[in-house]
Design a protein around this motif. Structure first.
Motif, PDB file in Angstrom:
ATOM      1  N   GLU A 253       0.832  -1.204   0.000  1.00  0.00           N
ATOM      2  CA  GLU A 253       0.000   0.000   0.000  1.00  0.00           C
ATOM      3  C   GLU A 253       0.868   1.255   0.000  1.00  0.00           C
ATOM      4  O   GLU A 253       2.058   1.199   0.331  1.00  0.00           O
ATOM      5  N   ASN A 255       0.570   4.718   2.036  1.00  0.00           N
ATOM      6  CA  ASN A 255      -0.139   5.468   3.064  1.00  0.00           C
ATOM      7  C   ASN A 255      -0.063   6.963   2.771  1.00  0.00           C
ATOM      8  O   ASN A 255       0.792   7.408   2.004  1.00  0.00           O
ATOM      9  N   LYS A 288      -2.997  -1.089  12.660  1.00  0.00           N
ATOM     10  CA  LYS A 288      -2.886  -1.272  11.215  1.00  0.00           C
ATOM     11  C   LYS A 288      -4.154  -1.962  10.731  1.00  0.00           C
ATOM     12  O   LYS A 288      -4.534  -3.011  11.259  1.00  0.00           O
ATOM     13  N   GLY A 352       4.100   1.058   1.865  1.00  0.00           N
ATOM     14  CA  GLY A 352       3.843   0.118   2.948  1.00  0.00           C
ATOM     15  C   GLY A 352       5.020  -0.707   3.406  1.00  0.00           C
ATOM     16  O   GLY A 352       4.915  -1.424   4.402  1.00  0.00           O
ATOM     17  N   GLY A 373      -3.387   5.099   7.259  1.00  0.00           N
ATOM     18  CA  GLY A 373      -2.860   3.811   6.833  1.00  0.00           C
ATOM     19  C   GLY A 373      -3.921   3.021   6.098  1.00  0.00           C
ATOM     20  O   GLY A 373      -5.106   3.051   6.470  1.00  0.00           O
TER      21      GLY A 373
END
Length: 412
Positions: A253, A255, A288, A352, A373
């Protein structure tokens, strides 16, 4: 039907490959760049940063010509050699986290890009496409392959596995503790089989390298229009790609971090969030998210979990269901006033592979006011976006593997 063909790679000699190979130019800090240029005369960075020789920043056409000159010098000095016959190249990366990526370096068709056999999931910026096209037209080579992914093929996998039982032509480990391997596939039967198997694959997807793909297509159109004897078989009709089964791809990912609350107090901001999210204060817990449509938020020294109230949000297509789009449409644009995700200086991104401590430290430093996140986007989501001719918001995916420049070069 994917047209993926072998080519005669220009490659470093075995003894120098670890010295030549480099990350993309933009990924180095100034101190790292200077150290490599000062102490490693074989680095590919000398080719793409030709002004170093003259202690001068050089741009535009002048730089492109000097890049070509440095490249030719590497060939003249036999740092680079070229294979005598077209080959495929099995390439494997084992990173420090233990993830393994294995695929084939080959030439992909620019016509396939045009005809949507090679599918895209990101928008490109026209001026960047044209700048890189002009660069390619002058220097005459690709040094960093576009990362393409496909559904996988047992026959191709079997050939790669057999080849990898032999000693690798290259084996080197980077400062990041990633180990890279390359094998040359020059067996005529294997080459024909690989090419035919790719012809039976309907679609490939760009995982990384949308601008490089677009620029290569524009270049092919330019050179085609200038060549009265154009046949379609010329090298400029292709560009270098690394093709990897989608099962081997690793998607992280990106963020988000925002510098202010758009004039809102913390309390007013939380009240606006409450309209579309169920909010739980997690205190000092490094929270998370682990499900789609769930987000973590770090604000004023505390973590929060945000759960989308689906009754107040409409899913019309694959893009609407993407977490990066949800965050943009529900928080970043309407509440925080961040409408241009590509150019707004109030927003920044942290991929990420960095943990939540990175977000926490950047907010605690005062540079940013709030961080969000996300969970990684899946390969199925990425393909759905591409199949429906949609485009993801910028910085939606950080994809591995990351290959090195200068290990295999495609000339046109």
């Amino acid at each position: 039907m994917a047209k993926i063909i072998p080519f005669k790679a220009v490659r470093p000699t075995r003894d120098k490959v670890s010295l030549v190979a480099s990350r993309s130019y933009q990924s180095y800090t100034q101190a790292e760049l200077e150290a490599r240029l000062d102490y490693n005369p074989f680095s590919f960075l000398h080719i793409v940063n030709p002004g170093y020789k003259y202690h001068k920043d050089i741009t535009g056409k002048e730089r492109y010509n000097l890049v070509k000159n440095r490249y030719l010098e590497f060939k003249e000095d036999h740092i680079f050699i070229q294979d005598e016959t077209p080959c495929y190249y099995a390439y494997k990366v084992v990173n420090r986290d233990g993830n393994m990526f294995s695929g084939i370096v080959a030439a992909a068709s620019a016509e396939d890009y045009k005809n949507d056999v090679i599918k895209k999931h990101e928008d490109t910026i026209e001026y960047r496409e044209n700048i890189f096209k002009d660069y390619l037209k002058t220097v005459g080579f690709n040094a960093e392959p576009v990362l393409l992914t496909y559904s996988g093929n047992s026959t191709i996998n079997s050939i790669i596995s057999e080849v990898q039982k032999e000693r690798a032509e290259y084996e080197f480990t980077t400062h990041f503790r990633d180990t890279h391997y390359l094998w040359v596939i020059d067996n005529e039967t294997s080459i024909k089989t690989i090419q035919k198997e790719f012809e039976d694959i309907d679609t490939t997807y760009i995982a990384d390298g949308h601008h490089r793909s677009a620029s290569s297509y524009l270049l092919s159109e330019d050179l085609k229009s200038e060549n009265k004897q154009h046949t379609g078989n010329e090298a400029y009709n292709y560009f270098m790609a690394y093709l990897i089964p989608e099962s081997d791809l690793k998607i992280h990912e990106f963020n988000r971090l925002v510098k202010d609350l758009n004039g809102l107090t913390k309390e007013a901001f939380l009240i606006q969030l409450d309209r579309l999210y169920r909010i739980e204060n997690r205190g000092n817990e490094l929270y998370k998210p682990n499900k789609k449509h769930h987000f973590s938020m770090y604000l004023d020294g505390e973590f929060y979990s945000l759960y989308l109230r689906k009754s107040n949000y409409t899913f019309n297509n694959a893009l609407d269901a993407l977490d990066t789009q949800i965050l943009y449409k529900t928080i970043l644009e309407p509440i925080l006033g961040v409408s241009d995700l590509r150019n707004d200086t109030r927003i920044d991104y942290s991929h990420g592979k960095n943990d939540l401590v990175t977000i926490k430290s950047k907010v605690d430093s005062g540079i940013f006011k709030v961080g969000f996140g996300l969970v990684p986007i899946t390969i199925e989501e990425m393909k759905a976006i591409a199949d429906n001719h949609l485009t993801m918001p910028p910085k939606s995916t950080f994809i591995e593997p990351k290959l090195r420049s200068g290990v295999a070069i495609y000339e046109f």
